[in-house]
Design an enzyme around this catalytic site. Structure first.
Site, short mmCIF file in Angstrom:
data_model
loop_
_atom_site.label_atom_id
_atom_site.label_comp_id
_atom_site.label_asym_id
_atom_site.label_seq_id
_atom_site.Cartn_x
_atom_site.Cartn_y
_atom_site.Cartn_z
CB SER A 69 -1.15 -0.11 1.23
OG SER A 69 -1.70 1.25 1.70
N GLY A 130 -9.41 6.56 9.44
CA GLY A 130 -9.80 6.43 11.00
C GLY A 130 -11.47 7.88 11.08
N GLY A 132 -14.46 8.11 10.11
CA GLY A 132 -15.76 7.94 9.93
C GLY A 132 -16.23 7.84 8.80
CG LEU A 133 -15.29 10.40 5.70
CD1 LEU A 133 -14.44 11.18 5.00
CD2 LEU A 133 -16.56 10.82 5.58
CB SER A 134 -16.30 3.72 5.96
OG SER A 134 -16.10 1.97 6.09
CB SER A 135 -10.21 4.21 4.82
OG SER A 135 -9.45 4.37 6.19
CD GLU A 168 -13.98 -3.38 9.40
OE1 GLU A 168 -14.33 -3.56 7.79
OE2 GLU A 168 -14.03 -2.07 10.08
CG ASP A 180 -18.95 1.25 7.48
OD1 ASP A 180 -19.82 1.95 7.70
OD2 ASP A 180 -18.10 1.24 8.24
CE1 TYR A 232 -19.69 0.13 15.69
CE2 TYR A 232 -19.89 -1.51 15.78
CZ TYR A 232 -19.84 -0.60 14.82
OH TYR A 232 -20.79 -1.21 13.94
P1 ADP Z 1 -12.23 4.09 8.86
O1 ADP Z 1 -12.88 3.47 8.36
O2 ADP Z 1 -13.54 4.68 10.39
O3 ADP Z 1 -11.76 5.27 7.95
P2 ADP Z 1 -11.44 2.26 10.40
O4 ADP Z 1 -10.64 1.59 12.06
O5 ADP Z 1 -12.10 1.43 10.12
O6 ADP Z 1 -11.69 3.64 10.09
O7 ADP Z 1 -10.31 1.59 9.58
C1 ADP Z 1 -9.01 2.50 9.54
C2 ADP Z 1 -8.10 1.10 8.76
O8 ADP Z 1 -8.00 0.82 7.68
C3 ADP Z 1 -6.08 2.05 9.00
O9 ADP Z 1 -6.19 1.48 10.14
C4 ADP Z 1 -5.90 0.65 8.27
O10 ADP Z 1 -5.47 -0.29 8.76
C5 ADP Z 1 -6.61 0.40 6.92
N1 ADP Z 1 -6.36 1.09 5.76
C6 ADP Z 1 -7.41 2.46 5.89
N2 ADP Z 1 -6.73 3.00 4.05
C7 ADP Z 1 -5.53 2.11 3.67
C8 ADP Z 1 -4.73 2.10 2.65
N3 ADP Z 1 -4.52 3.17 1.76
N4 ADP Z 1 -3.70 1.27 3.01
C9 ADP Z 1 -3.74 0.04 3.69
N5 ADP Z 1 -4.63 0.11 4.84
C10 ADP Z 1 -5.33 1.16 4.76
MG MG Z 2 -13.94 1.26 9.45
#
Ligand code: ADP
Ligand code: MG
Length: 390
Positions: A69, A130, A132-135, A168, A180, A232
């Site tokens: 990544s 992190g 809250g937009l569900s990365s 997840e 999500d 949560y």
């Molecule tokens: P949110 O989904 O709200 O952004 P989460 O804690 O559920 O927060 O998810 C964030 C996690 O997703 C990060 O800590 C990482 O482990 C993973 N993540 C997000 N973006 C990336 C990325 N571009 N590359 C690798 N892992 C990622």
């Molecule tokens: Mg998330």
């Protein structure tokens, strides 16, 4: 997006020595309304945003799954056939738990992990982490549709959402619901996904923000949350305890007209948790009805009521989110609420287009005045769900 795509292609070739076989992408999401209702079998109304995770994929002939990544220097690698063993001994950790977790979960949903080809995966994303937009769902969904295609599984979008959720829940260890991944996989441009989290039936509901002269402003407080810990899980347990005490399998079955009975049976905290979920489900139904009959300008009060309920009854807001919401409303937003699981993350405000700057400046000022870290504010547009990129 096309710049990001080109860069990813170049980076992929540099990393692997060959061209990617394809690029897939999946969006983050904003939940318009319906918070902490998914795991009680309730209703949610999220939409995909114009921030996406991009995934370059190349097939390998040695059965190895390798994932990298742009977000980290770590590269994870193991034979696909070892995913089950690796999951069993807790070897899938860190950020790789999301992509590798999806690969493992596809095995749980029928993929033959002893037979499918290996792949190189390279992830890039402009969904803030992190916030809250569900990365996380963006990554899971991009990996899920890509592997579904190259492993020739033919799973439905609905099933792929369950795959992401399984990753997840079981691999990352976050007890999150189905919202999500559904938003990321099922969204259409300029529309929300009205999802029944019990039946998993969904409908596309046009939003029409632009025609109504409205924009959705995200206010990312910068306060980090982690759903695999603490609050949560506790909220989820309260909902399960409340349902059990009320004699139902899931709070989805409790109507607003049953809250008096619930108040007599439940302790105060559990009652307020239950009241949030029950009234929030009703607010989702009301929002969908109003969007269809009157358009988005009519839903402001429902957004505000959702925030009050999350703040006072469900107690998952934080002072930064409350300040963001109050400041937005005080400066012309027609409605605002925290979005996502809470304990940090982002708020959304529905704002007349010509008032966006005023709200942004006011929020920046209010945060500075309170000694909070500077927030990030940006407009998001309801966008298409996961797809293969051209
Ligand atoms: P949110 O989904 O709200 O952004 P989460 O804690 O559920 O927060 O998810 C964030 C996690 O997703 C990060 O800590 C990482 O482990 C993973 N993540 C997000 N973006 C990336 C990325 N571009 N590359 C690798 N892992 C990622
Ligand atoms: Mg998330």
């Amino acid at each position: 997006m096309s710049d990001m795509r080109d860069e990813l292609r170049t980076m992929f070739a540099g990393l692997t020595g060959h061209d990617a076989d394809g690029i897939w992408s999946a969006p983050g999401r904003v939940n318009l309304i319906g918070e902490h209702t998914d795991y009680s079998g309730g209703f949610v109304l999220p939409f995909a945003i114009d921030r996406r995770a991009l995934l370059a994929l190349g097939l390998r002939d040695d059965g190895v799954l390798r994932v990298a990544s742009t977000f980290s220097d770590e590269v994870f690698e193991l034979p696909v056939a070892e995913l089950c063993a690796a999951q069993a001994d807790g070897r899938l950790g860190g950020w790789s738990a999301y992509p590798l977790g999806v690969a493992w979960a596809l095995g749980e949903f029928g993929a033959d992990l002893d037979a499918v080809p290996g792949v190189d995966l390279l992830i890039d994303s402009n969904v803030p982490v992190g916030a809250g937009l569900s990365s996380s769902a963006a990554i899971e969904s991009a990996v899920a549709i890509a592997l579904d295609e190259v492993w020739r599984l033919g799973l439905s979008r609905q099933t792929l959402a369950l795959v992401g959720q399984r990753a997840e829940n079981d691999v990352v260890g976050a007890p999150t619901g189905i919202m999500d991944q559904s938003a990321s996989l099922l969204s259409r441009p300029d529309a929300a996904v009205f999802l029944d989290c019990l039946s998993l039936e969904s409908e596309i509901v046009p939003l029409g923000f632009a025609d109504a002269g409205l924009a959705v402003l995200v206010i990312d407080t910068g306060v980090m949350h982690a759903h695999s810990t603490g609050g949560y899980r506790e909220r989820r347990e309260s909902c399960e305890a409340g349902a059990a005490a009320l004699g139902v399998a899931m709070l989805r079955e409790v109507g607003v007209d049953e809250l008096d009975r619930a108040r007599r049976i439940l302790d105060d905290v559990t009652f307020r948790r239950v009241r949030h979920v029950v009234t929030e489900n009703q607010r989702v139904l009301d929002t969908v009805k109003l969007l269809r009959s009157e358009g988005p300008a009519a839903i402001g009060e429902l957004l505000d009521a959702s925030h009050r309920s999350l703040r006072d009854d469900f107690e998952v807001s934080v002072p930064e989110l409350d300040l963001a919401v109050d400041t937005a409303i005080g400066n012309g937003a027609i409605g605002a609420r925290m979005t996502g699981g809470g304990f940090g993350g982002s708020a959304i405000a529905l704002v007349p287009v010509d008032t966006v700057s005023r709200v942004q400046v006011a929020v920046d000022g209010a945060f500075a005045e309170h000694g909070f870290g500077a927030p990030e504010t940006f407009v998001v547009r309801p966008s298409d769900g996961a797809h293969r990129e051209p």
